[in-house]
Enzyme design. Sequence first.
Site, PDB file in Angstrom:
ATOM      1  N   CYS A  79       0.835  -1.209   0.000  1.00  0.00           N
ATOM      2  CA  CYS A  79       0.000   0.000   0.000  1.00  0.00           C
ATOM      3  C   CYS A  79       0.870   1.260   0.000  1.00  0.00           C
ATOM      4  CB  CYS A  79      -0.986  -0.040   1.168  1.00  0.00           C
ATOM      5  SG  CYS A  79      -2.326   1.156   1.008  1.00  0.00           S
ATOM      6  N   HIS A 179      -3.788  -4.887  -0.362  1.00  0.00           N
ATOM      7  CA  HIS A 179      -3.426  -5.456   0.946  1.00  0.00           C
ATOM      8  C   HIS A 179      -3.432  -6.981   0.850  1.00  0.00           C
ATOM      9  CE1 HIS A 179      -3.317  -1.869   3.475  1.00  0.00           C
ATOM     10  NE2 HIS A 179      -4.201  -1.379   2.628  1.00  0.00           N
ATOM     11  N   GLU A 181      -2.573  -9.065   2.997  1.00  0.00           N
ATOM     12  CA  GLU A 181      -3.000  -9.642   4.282  1.00  0.00           C
ATOM     13  C   GLU A 181      -4.519  -9.580   4.451  1.00  0.00           C
ATOM     14  OE1 GLU A 181      -1.805  -6.717   3.760  1.00  0.00           O
ATOM     15  OE2 GLU A 181      -2.631  -5.241   5.148  1.00  0.00           O
TER      16      GLU A 181
END
Lengths: 197, 285
Positions: A79, A179, A181
Amino acid sequence: MIAVLDYGAGNVGSVLKAVEYLGHPAQAADVLEVLQTTDKIIFPGQGHFGQMMQALEARRLLEPLRAQITGGKPFLGICLGLQALYESSDEAPGVAGLGFLRGRVTRFHGVFKVPQVGWNQLHIRRDSKLLRGVASSSFVYYCHSYYAPVTEETTAVSGYSQTYAAVVEKNNIAAVQFHPEKSGDVGLRVLKNFLEM
Amino acid sequence: MLAKRIIPCLDCKDGRVVKGIRFLELRDAGDPGALAKAYNRAGADELVMLDISASREGRATLMRTVAQVARKLFIPLTVGGGVRTLEDAGRLLAAGADKIAINTGAVENPPLIAALAASLGSQAVVVAIDARRVRNSKSETRTSGNESAANADLNFRASGGNQAGAAGTRWEVVTYGGTKPTGLDALEWARRVESLGAGEILLTSMDADGTQNGFDCELTAAISGAVHIPVIASGGAGTPEHFAEVFLRGRADAALAASIFHFETHSIRSLKEFLRAKGVPVRLD
């Protein structure tokens, strides 16, 4: 050991959690020593470009980070951690980025909602180590108002008000605007690819 | 293309998920880790957990549940319910939430929105707005009749008539689960929370909520057109058609529901397949 760079504002916890879920030991790195002793560095950025660069400087992490990347240590920016690699950002005019990639980060415009929040598709442009096993058109989760330009290092793009860099890879440097994750199985695969590089 | 998000909502009480679990076909709904994996598999784009515990002990238990869910969940997780301070929000994020939702706490203390955005980043701040249609005809006014409600209604009317929806309809913000009128115009409040730093708006129509007769598309379109941040529509989902309507007519960026997913005939996957056939962009892997 994987260092997850902690400059006080990134989503360090969720990245640590994902790396550990994939079976790799990781630790938050907020001091120089940790950066130097780990095998790889993940830089999850969040918030404001200017404040991020300032926080790195204040914590005396900026030059060590630059040195580690220059020295060839595998690096993954996430990001704002991708945006940090460029020369500058319209979010903080006059503040220099790390400058490993040429170009300026700019803001989405037009009738589109900003930030872009949600799942958008990856369009893979060329061979990518980071995207091994990931199909083109896979969805990943984004949350950002600014984007990086498409350059020769861009291995995948996504489209919003503009077509922008979704994944960049250059030697030991990798970065994703989304992202991983928070991107379900696709995101975990991207992280796994980086961890196994 | 950016996909429209489908977000299941789980009501939690005293650390246990009490609503929104049936679509997962789980035998043991008490295992938060198993729940997390199942949400992923079911194709949810995000997850919202709303704490409806009444007690402090209940909220403490929620933290453990959030932590257990977050450990194995790799899609965004929003947690709300009773957030009144920066510390409340910080605890939820530390437990593993990616975003926090604030509602009554924001109405009673608007600077809290700015404080949360400055400290956690706007991406972590979801302001929940519960709105109720204001009737124009006197015979249709609210029947709650208590004095504060009447005063709020007067204040609301005095606040000016330029915030109306397409057909002159207006909506008032209500708090405490829809029990307390605030006198705030919903469109005006939506613009204000955006300017204070909210990253998204979770908009619930109190008229539609619980009816399963469809989202309030007029309200959703009015709010979505008034702000530049994403709007999550909530309240009234009963059929897949309702979701298509709120995306296509209501201009929602995401839709949240609980009850519809209780019935196995409406899995998230089949809902998304329906939406895709209607021309709504969705994430289907």
